[in-house]
Motif scaffolding. Sequence first.
Motif, PDB file in Angstrom:
ATOM      1  N   ALA A   1      46.600 -83.199 -66.591  1.00 16.78           N
ATOM      2  CA  ALA A   1      45.488 -84.037 -66.134  1.00 16.78           C
ATOM      3  C   ALA A   1      45.954 -84.825 -64.919  1.00 16.78           C
ATOM      4  CB  ALA A   1      45.064 -84.978 -67.251  1.00 16.78           C
ATOM      5  N   PRO A   2      45.024 -85.097 -63.989  1.00 13.39           N
ATOM      6  CA  PRO A   2      45.433 -85.868 -62.808  1.00 13.39           C
ATOM      7  C   PRO A   2      45.931 -87.245 -63.227  1.00 13.39           C
ATOM      8  CG  PRO A   2      43.062 -85.456 -62.790  1.00 13.39           C
ATOM      9  CD  PRO A   2      43.626 -84.765 -63.974  1.00 13.39           C
ATOM     10  N   ARG A   3      46.940 -87.723 -62.529  1.00 16.31           N
ATOM     11  CA  ARG A   3      47.461 -89.049 -62.804  1.00 16.31           C
ATOM     12  C   ARG A   3      46.429 -90.086 -62.382  1.00 16.31           C
ATOM     13  NH1 ARG A   3      52.737 -88.370 -59.591  1.00 16.31           N
ATOM     14  NH2 ARG A   3      51.866 -90.228 -58.677  1.00 16.31           N
ATOM     15  N   ALA A   4      46.532 -91.256 -62.949  1.00 11.83           N
ATOM     16  CA  ALA A   4      45.550 -92.317 -62.677  1.00 11.83           C
ATOM     17  C   ALA A   4      45.498 -92.641 -61.190  1.00 11.83           C
ATOM     18  CB  ALA A   4      45.882 -93.559 -63.491  1.00 11.83           C
ATOM     19  N   ASP A   5      46.650 -92.711 -60.517  1.00 15.43           N
ATOM     20  CA  ASP A   5      46.636 -93.047 -59.095  1.00 15.43           C
ATOM     21  C   ASP A   5      46.027 -91.926 -58.260  1.00 15.43           C
ATOM     22  OD1 ASP A   5      48.860 -91.479 -59.673  1.00 15.43           O
ATOM     23  OD2 ASP A   5      50.115 -92.402 -58.136  1.00 15.43           O
ATOM     24  N   GLU A   6      46.228 -90.674 -58.667  1.00 19.26           N
ATOM     25  CA  GLU A   6      45.609 -89.556 -57.949  1.00 19.26           C
ATOM     26  C   GLU A   6      44.094 -89.594 -58.128  1.00 19.26           C
ATOM     27  OE1 GLU A   6      47.571 -86.216 -59.673  1.00 19.26           O
ATOM     28  OE2 GLU A   6      49.286 -86.345 -58.315  1.00 19.26           O
ATOM     29  N   GLU A   7      43.650 -89.910 -59.335  1.00 18.10           N
ATOM     30  CA  GLU A   7      42.215 -90.008 -59.606  1.00 18.10           C
ATOM     31  C   GLU A   7      41.597 -91.142 -58.796  1.00 18.10           C
ATOM     32  OE1 GLU A   7      38.487 -89.183 -61.310  1.00 18.10           O
ATOM     33  OE2 GLU A   7      40.311 -87.998 -61.147  1.00 18.10           O
ATOM     34  N   GLN A   8      42.266 -92.267 -58.728  1.00 18.91           N
ATOM     35  CA  GLN A   8      41.758 -93.389 -57.950  1.00 18.91           C
ATOM     36  C   GLN A   8      41.688 -93.042 -56.470  1.00 18.91           C
ATOM     37  OE1 GLN A   8      44.373 -96.607 -59.009  1.00 18.91           O
ATOM     38  NE2 GLN A   8      43.192 -97.144 -60.827  1.00 18.91           N
ATOM     39  N   SER A   9      42.687 -92.326 -55.979  1.00 14.26           N
ATOM     40  CA  SER A   9      42.671 -91.910 -54.573  1.00 14.26           C
ATOM     41  C   SER A   9      41.499 -90.980 -54.294  1.00 14.26           C
ATOM     42  CB  SER A   9      43.980 -91.199 -54.208  1.00 14.26           C
ATOM     43  OG  SER A   9      45.050 -92.094 -54.274  1.00 14.26           O
ATOM     44  N   ARG A  10      41.251 -90.054 -55.222  1.00 17.07           N
ATOM     45  CA  ARG A  10      40.137 -89.118 -55.040  1.00 17.07           C
ATOM     46  C   ARG A  10      38.814 -89.875 -55.007  1.00 17.07           C
ATOM     47  NH1 ARG A  10      36.413 -87.067 -57.845  1.00 17.07           N
ATOM     48  NH2 ARG A  10      37.145 -87.880 -59.825  1.00 17.07           N
TER      49      ARG A  10
ATOM     50  N   GLN B   1      38.433 -91.763 -51.745  1.00 18.91           N
ATOM     51  CA  GLN B   1      38.100 -90.861 -50.646  1.00 18.91           C
ATOM     52  C   GLN B   1      36.633 -90.451 -50.693  1.00 18.91           C
ATOM     53  OE1 GLN B   1      40.925 -87.657 -50.933  1.00 18.91           O
ATOM     54  NE2 GLN B   1      42.611 -88.913 -50.170  1.00 18.91           N
ATOM     55  N   GLU B   2      36.115 -90.216 -51.898  1.00 16.62           N
ATOM     56  CA  GLU B   2      34.703 -89.858 -52.027  1.00 16.62           C
ATOM     57  C   GLU B   2      33.812 -91.022 -51.592  1.00 16.62           C
ATOM     58  OE1 GLU B   2      34.177 -88.637 -56.075  1.00 16.62           O
ATOM     59  OE2 GLU B   2      35.241 -86.743 -55.773  1.00 16.62           O
ATOM     60  N   LEU B   3      34.173 -92.238 -51.977  1.00 16.90           N
ATOM     61  CA  LEU B   3      33.373 -93.402 -51.580  1.00 16.90           C
ATOM     62  C   LEU B   3      33.423 -93.611 -50.068  1.00 16.90           C
ATOM     63  CD1 LEU B   3      34.295 -95.843 -54.471  1.00 16.90           C
ATOM     64  CD2 LEU B   3      32.074 -94.773 -54.072  1.00 16.90           C
ATOM     65  N   LEU B   4      34.587 -93.432 -49.468  1.00 20.70           N
ATOM     66  CA  LEU B   4      34.689 -93.551 -48.012  1.00 20.70           C
ATOM     67  C   LEU B   4      33.863 -92.472 -47.321  1.00 20.70           C
ATOM     68  CD1 LEU B   4      38.480 -94.401 -47.647  1.00 20.70           C
ATOM     69  CD2 LEU B   4      36.546 -95.910 -47.119  1.00 20.70           C
ATOM     70  N   ALA B   5      33.842 -91.273 -47.890  1.00 24.54           N
ATOM     71  CA  ALA B   5      33.033 -90.190 -47.322  1.00 24.54           C
ATOM     72  C   ALA B   5      31.545 -90.518 -47.404  1.00 24.54           C
ATOM     73  CB  ALA B   5      33.330 -88.876 -48.047  1.00 24.54           C
ATOM     74  N   GLU B   6      31.163 -91.334 -48.385  1.00 21.79           N
ATOM     75  CA  GLU B   6      29.764 -91.764 -48.523  1.00 21.79           C
ATOM     76  C   GLU B   6      29.474 -93.012 -47.698  1.00 21.79           C
ATOM     77  OE1 GLU B   6      27.252 -90.269 -50.110  1.00 21.79           O
ATOM     78  OE2 GLU B   6      28.594 -88.605 -50.602  1.00 21.79           O
ATOM     79  N   HIS B   7      30.441 -93.411 -46.860  1.00 18.91           N
ATOM     80  CA  HIS B   7      30.311 -94.542 -45.935  1.00 18.91           C
ATOM     81  C   HIS B   7      30.276 -95.902 -46.628  1.00 18.91           C
ATOM     82  CE1 HIS B   7      29.798 -91.588 -42.820  1.00 18.91           C
ATOM     83  NE2 HIS B   7      28.834 -91.032 -43.523  1.00 18.91           N
TER      84      HIS B   7
END
Length: 78
Positions: free
Chosen positions: A20-29, A32-38
């Motif tokens: 499973a993705p690590r917590a910090d990797e999940e938070q980074s993802r 990044q999605e929120l930044l992509a949504e401006h």
Amino acid sequence: MAQDDETTADQPQTSPVPPAPRADEEQSRVAQELLAEHVPLALLVDLVAPVVSSEEILQTEGLPEETWWEAEPETPGA
């Protein structure tokens, strides 16, 4: 009944379940999605690490050229 080497050699090997993705990797993802949504970086920082104020970030980065968060003025006759 015990199995001999020939019997076990013919069985397909199961692949391990990916970790499973690590917590910090999940938070980074998610970030990044929120930044992509401006979503403004200042807001994300306020939510994640309120040590740095959004005012300091806004002074450094400035406001975006397009004020997407404000309502569009209604045009008459539309």
